[in-house]
Design a protein around this motif. Structure first.
Motif, mmCIF file in Angstrom:
data_model
loop_
_atom_site.group_PDB
_atom_site.id
_atom_site.type_symbol
_atom_site.label_atom_id
_atom_site.label_comp_id
_atom_site.label_asym_id
_atom_site.label_seq_id
_atom_site.Cartn_x
_atom_site.Cartn_y
_atom_site.Cartn_z
ATOM 1 N N PHE A 1 0.823 -1.211 0.000
ATOM 2 C CA PHE A 1 0.000 0.000 0.000
ATOM 3 C C PHE A 1 0.860 1.266 0.000
ATOM 4 O O PHE A 1 0.493 2.270 -0.630
ATOM 5 N N ARG B 1 -3.045 15.228 4.117
ATOM 6 C CA ARG B 1 -3.591 14.172 3.261
ATOM 7 C C ARG B 1 -2.647 12.976 3.167
ATOM 8 O O ARG B 1 -3.100 11.829 3.096
ATOM 9 N N MET C 1 -3.168 11.057 6.329
ATOM 10 C CA MET C 1 -4.426 10.316 6.272
ATOM 11 C C MET C 1 -4.310 9.096 5.373
ATOM 12 O O MET C 1 -4.804 8.013 5.704
ATOM 13 N N ALA C 2 -3.637 9.252 4.226
ATOM 14 C CA ALA C 2 -3.460 8.127 3.301
ATOM 15 C C ALA C 2 -2.639 7.013 3.937
ATOM 16 O O ALA C 2 -2.969 5.821 3.814
ATOM 17 N N SER D 1 -2.302 6.454 7.161
ATOM 18 C CA SER D 1 -3.122 5.844 8.215
ATOM 19 C C SER D 1 -4.090 4.830 7.623
ATOM 20 O O SER D 1 -4.286 3.742 8.180
ATOM 21 N N LEU D 2 -4.686 5.182 6.489
ATOM 22 C CA LEU D 2 -5.588 4.251 5.808
ATOM 23 C C LEU D 2 -4.843 3.003 5.352
ATOM 24 O O LEU D 2 -5.366 1.880 5.454
ATOM 25 N N CYS D 3 -3.602 3.194 4.872
ATOM 26 C CA CYS D 3 -2.785 2.041 4.469
ATOM 27 C C CYS D 3 -2.532 1.115 5.653
ATOM 28 O O CYS D 3 -2.635 -0.119 5.532
ATOM 29 N N ILE E 1 -4.283 0.842 8.531
ATOM 30 C CA ILE E 1 -5.512 0.203 9.008
ATOM 31 C C ILE E 1 -5.935 -0.916 8.056
ATOM 32 O O ILE E 1 -6.322 -2.010 8.493
ATOM 33 N N SER E 2 -5.844 -0.660 6.751
ATOM 34 C CA SER E 2 -6.208 -1.686 5.768
ATOM 35 C C SER E 2 -5.302 -2.898 5.880
ATOM 36 O O SER E 2 -5.761 -4.047 5.795
#
Length: 369
Positions: free
Chosen positions: A137, A164, A167-168, A170-172, A174-175
């Motif tokens: 990711f 941003r 945030m990106a 963090s999303l990586c 969590i995913s």
């Protein structure tokens, strides 16, 4: 982790050429499990090969941890390197650092066939999945960042901000956690683990069943092939190749434009370097996933255990290669990396003046390129 020193069960009573009655729709998965466990047996002399694998993994783990810590320290100590692109490179270094600190030790433990409870074995198998997925990711985020720099140079500062990027990432993370811990949520081989440990006196609960622990005894091949390989690795890699192909098409189309050439020559070099890193990721990780697919789709195919260990070591080698490639291809980053190593690790005074010219601050401040 419920470690117990019990004698591993023999497979004479718990394995057969046909899945037991009552296994229903999961018969193929369980049959594949039994076949793979029988065909990937340890050959005579494999203990020596296991020792070589463990020594190789230890060396890789130490090397991965040291060089990726050095990359993170270099970005921190050199203010001029704190661009958003290098911030993403530092996050990739942290992902590779987790490979050396978590994935490598877990792989070593899984290769020893320790007799532990199912839940502990499953957790050991999940950590390498999380670190791998986070690396994929982050590579995808780096590709998108590079593409925006080339395709939208005038709007890049508006589209890409520190917030941003955070945030990106963090999303990586969590995913990657959700994908890596999916086996803990139920997509695992607990029934097969029980079947393969039928001769051991253990509690009836699946999570507390005790038996020899290895990756293929607890992780479902359906999960590894269809979900991890096809969806979570091949799909992002295909998107990355598409992004870099489009970026190079833009570069080729506008290369004769003097303004584009003077403004974007450094971005061209960066795009080539990052594309090389994606290619090396494929070279290191695809063999292991192709081998898993072969075992799943062809249960009768015989594969020695040392081949699986070799593929695992090759995948971990990628975490050692990434920072080397970026340091060799980016001269400013490579010079700073060597300076930090010589001055802070080797404590050589002759490089002190070189290091002191960088604006070093205690606050991790990220600036846009």
């Amino acid at each position: 982790m419920c470690l117990r020193h019990t004698t591993p069960p023999t497979r004479l009573d718990c394995e057969s050429d046909h899945p037991p009655q009552g296994w229903g729709a999961g018969a193929r998965e369980k049959q594949t499990a039994l076949e793979s466990d029988r065909l990937m047996e340890r050959l005579p002399g494999s203990m020596g090969l296991d020792g070589v694998f463990i020594a190789l993994e230890v060396a890789l783990g130490v090397g991965v941890i040291c060089i990726n810590l050095l990359v993170c320290a270099t970005v921190y100590l050199h203010r001029e390197l704190r661009t958003l692109t290098n911030y993403l490179i530092a996050c990739l270094a942290m992902a590779d650092l987790s490979v050396g600190a978590l994935a490598v030790p877990c792989s070593i433990l899984l290769s020893l066939d320790l007799t532990i409870c199912f839940s502990g074995c499953l957790l050991l198998a999940c950590f390498p999945l999380i670190t791998t997925q986070f690396s994929v990711f982050v590579l995808l985020a780096i590709a998108i960042n590079t593409h925006l720099k080339i395709r939208q140079p005038s709007r890049y500062r508006i589209l890409v901000t520190k917030k941003r990027i955070a945030m990106a990432l963090s999303l990586c993370g969590i995913s990657a956690l959700i994908i890596g811990f999916t086996p803990v949520m139920g997509w695992n081989r607990s029934d097969t683990f029980i079947a393969l440990t039928a001769n051991v006196s253990v509690p009836a609960e699946n999570w507390m069943a005790v038996g020899p622990c290895s990756f293929r005894r607890v992780i479902s091949y359906n999960y590894m092939v269809y979900f991890i390989f096809f969806c979570c690795i091949l799909l992002p890699l295909s998107v990355m190749f598409g992004i870099y192909t489009d970026s190079f098409c833009i570069i080729r189309q506008y290369f004769n434009n003097q303004q584009f050439r003077s403004a974007k020559r450094s971005e061209i070099q960066t795009a080539k370097t990052l594309f090389l890193m994606v290619g090396l990721f494929c070279l290191c990780w695809l063999p292991l996933n192709v081998m898993n697919s072969l075992v799943f789709f062809c249960p009768a195919c015989s594969l020695p255990s040392w081949l699986g260990n070799l593929m695992v070591a090759l995948s971990h080698l990628n975490s050692l290669i990434n920072p080397m490639v970026y340091a060799l291809r980016k001269k400013d980053f490579g010079s700073a990396l060597r300076g930090v190593f010589v001055h802070h690790v080797l404590c050589t005074a002759r490089y002190k003046s070189c290091i002191s010219r960088s604006k070093v601050g205690p606050v991790f401040h990220v600036t846009r390129p």
